[in-house]
Design a protein around this motif. Structure first.
Motif, PDB file in Angstrom:
ATOM      1  N   TYR A  25       0.837  -1.200   0.000  1.00  0.00           N
ATOM      2  CA  TYR A  25       0.000   0.000   0.000  1.00  0.00           C
ATOM      3  C   TYR A  25       0.875   1.256   0.000  1.00  0.00           C
ATOM      4  CZ  TYR A  25      -3.724  -3.131   1.660  1.00  0.00           C
ATOM      5  OH  TYR A  25      -4.638  -4.144   1.790  1.00  0.00           O
TER       6      TYR A  25
ATOM      7  N   PHE B 158      -4.790   6.085   1.916  1.00  0.00           N
ATOM      8  CA  PHE B 158      -4.047   4.922   1.445  1.00  0.00           C
ATOM      9  C   PHE B 158      -4.502   4.597   0.028  1.00  0.00           C
ATOM     10  CE2 PHE B 158      -1.737   3.219   5.038  1.00  0.00           C
ATOM     11  CZ  PHE B 158      -2.386   3.726   6.142  1.00  0.00           C
TER      12      PHE B 158
ATOM     13  N   PRO C  67      -5.413   1.629  -2.790  1.00  0.00           N
ATOM     14  CA  PRO C  67      -6.236   0.427  -2.633  1.00  0.00           C
ATOM     15  C   PRO C  67      -5.422  -0.844  -2.431  1.00  0.00           C
ATOM     16  CG  PRO C  67      -6.158   1.089  -4.923  1.00  0.00           C
ATOM     17  CD  PRO C  67      -5.478   2.183  -4.151  1.00  0.00           C
TER      18      PRO C  67
ATOM     19  N   GLN D  51      -9.236  -1.901   8.856  1.00  0.00           N
ATOM     20  CA  GLN D  51      -9.208  -2.770   7.670  1.00  0.00           C
ATOM     21  C   GLN D  51     -10.373  -3.748   7.760  1.00  0.00           C
ATOM     22  OE1 GLN D  51      -5.648  -5.237   7.138  1.00  0.00           O
ATOM     23  NE2 GLN D  51      -5.822  -4.949   4.926  1.00  0.00           N
TER      24      GLN D  51
ATOM     25  N   LYS E 169     -10.357  -6.392   2.680  1.00  0.00           N
ATOM     26  CA  LYS E 169     -10.285  -5.076   2.044  1.00  0.00           C
ATOM     27  C   LYS E 169      -8.961  -4.385   2.376  1.00  0.00           C
ATOM     28  CE  LYS E 169     -14.512  -5.515   0.537  1.00  0.00           C
ATOM     29  NZ  LYS E 169     -14.795  -5.728  -0.915  1.00  0.00           N
ATOM     30  N   GLY E 170      -8.820  -3.173   1.859  1.00  0.00           N
ATOM     31  CA  GLY E 170      -7.600  -2.412   2.059  1.00  0.00           C
ATOM     32  C   GLY E 170      -7.594  -1.623   3.357  1.00  0.00           C
ATOM     33  N   LEU E 171      -6.530  -0.855   3.537  1.00  0.00           N
ATOM     34  CA  LEU E 171      -6.360  -0.049   4.737  1.00  0.00           C
ATOM     35  C   LEU E 171      -7.112   1.270   4.593  1.00  0.00           C
ATOM     36  CD1 LEU E 171      -2.503  -0.526   5.149  1.00  0.00           C
ATOM     37  CD2 LEU E 171      -4.311  -1.774   6.339  1.00  0.00           C
TER      38      LEU E 171
ATOM     39  N   TRP F 204      -7.359   4.910   6.782  1.00  0.00           N
ATOM     40  CA  TRP F 204      -7.011   5.763   7.904  1.00  0.00           C
ATOM     41  C   TRP F 204      -8.292   6.322   8.523  1.00  0.00           C
ATOM     42  CZ3 TRP F 204      -7.932  11.061   8.398  1.00  0.00           C
ATOM     43  CH2 TRP F 204      -7.336  11.681   9.500  1.00  0.00           C
TER      44      TRP F 204
END
Lengths: 110, 115
Positions: free
Chosen positions: A88, A101, A103, B39, B43-45, B47
């Motif tokens: 990422y 971030f 994807p 998260q 799935k992705g991160l 913030w």
């Protein structure tokens, strides 16, 4: 939908170099530092690159980062099986007034 | 050695509240930027929120007005008060120390919002 764009996947054979791109805009990458993270399966993310191209101690020099304009890249050279992970990018976004971030890119070692 | 350990996750009904805690060791929370990153499964991160050394706070639009980040210097801990929880808040929540980037991550605490 992230404001940073990454390819969903990348792959290479052992020893090859894989390059992952991260595209943004002037409100994020264009004016702020980029960092990169590696997330191995089932584990917490790990900081790989900060301040565009700086490696924390302990990160091998096979990992390198760069930035140009509103895009950044992470290069993994001498690809190894243990590099299979999600990667990422991240940056501050002035328009959103928050961190963002990408994807994520899943790297597969063939 | 720098370490952060999250706790407080669990199952909560939509509209409910939960308070996450993060115990820090090896550094001083008040002298570091601290963040929560989440998260969702597969799935992705994302913030979520951050607090600076000055005490200034920032939030993702998705949680603004519902979540509150804070720290307690005596306990060297970080907190995330989560109110008006929604199904979309279901995720693993990481406490992160920020110095050069998101430098040091905990193992996360799981929050599940479901009836």
């Amino acid at each position: 939908q992230s404001v940073l764009t990454q390819p969903p996947s990348a792959s290479g054979t052992p020893g090859q170099t894989v390059i992952i791109s991260c595209s943004g805009s002037s409100s994020n990458i264009g004016n702020y530092y980029v960092s990169w993270y590696q997330q191995l399966p089932g584990t917490a993310p790990k900081l790989l690159i900060h301040t565009n191209d700086q490696r924390p101690s302990g990160v091998p020099d096979r990992m390198s980062g760069s930035k140009s304009g509103t895009s950044a890249s992470l290069a993994i050279s001498g690809l190894r099986s243990e590099d299979e992970a999600d990667y990422y990018c991240a940056a501050w976004d002035a328009s959103l007034r928050g961190h963002v971030f990408g994807p994520g890119t899943k790297v597969t070692v063939l | 050695e720098v370490q952060v350990v999250e706790s407080g996750g669990g199952l909560v009904q939509p509209g409910g509240s939960l308070r996450l805690s993060c115990a820090a060791s090896g550094f001083t929370v008040s002298s570091s930027d601290m963040h929560w990153v989440r998260q969702a499964a597969g799935k992705g991160l994302e913030w979520v929120s951050g607090i600076g050394t000055s005490g200034s706070t920032v939030y993702a639009d998705s949680v603004k007005g519902r979540f509150t980040i804070s720290r307690e210097n005596v306990k060297n801990s970080l907190y995330l008060q989560m109110d008006s929880l929604r199904a979309g808040d279901t995720a693993l929540y990481y406490c992160v120390r920020g110095e050069k980037g998101f430098d040091d991550w905990g193992q996360g605490t799981l929050v599940t919002v479901s009836s």
